[in-house]
Design a protein around this motif. Structure first.
Motif: not given
Length: 122
Positions: A4-25
């Motif tokens: 998904l990231f590779r297919s849309h980034t060339p169009k100028g769409i910016r992707f960013l992941a936010i690492y949050i607290a562990e759901a299942h620590a």
């Protein structure tokens, strides 16, 4: 995610992941050794290291930020355990929800939504 990231980034769409607290620590809500492989971080340094290890272990290509230890991103956007958001011109315009039966996302539907939105705005 990488596709998904590779297919849309060339169009100028910016992707960013936010690492949050562990759901299942492993020390809080374990659900097996493959999912619950880390403890809940108690410092930003530990959370940053978990994010680095995740990116490395899963060859995750998308840029990633890390939520602060007060979990401000999560508190603001309700991102537990993970969500997809689309922001446009500084406003939240779409929040994808997982399927009710398995809590997974249909990545093809998300891909099509992004394509349709992109085409209608360019």
């Amino acid at each position: 995610m990488n596709a998904l990231f590779r297919s849309h980034t060339p169009k100028g769409i910016r992707f960013l992941a936010i690492y949050i607290a562990e759901a299942h620590a492993s020390d809080q809500w374990p659900v097996g050794k493959t999912i619950s492989c880390v403890q809940q971080p108690t410092s930003l340094k530990q959370r940053l290291e978990n994010a680095r290890q995740f990116k490395k272990n899963f060859n995750f290509e998308m840029p990633m930020l890390v939520d602060d230890m007060n979990n401000n991103f999560h508190a603001t956007y309700g991102s537990w355990p993970f969500r997809f958001y689309v922001f446009y011109e500084g406003k939240l315009i779409f929040k994808a929800e997982p399927q009710e039966d398995n809590f997974a996302y249909n990545m093809d539907e998300l891909d099509m939504w992004i394509d349709k939105f992109y085409q209608s705005h360019h």
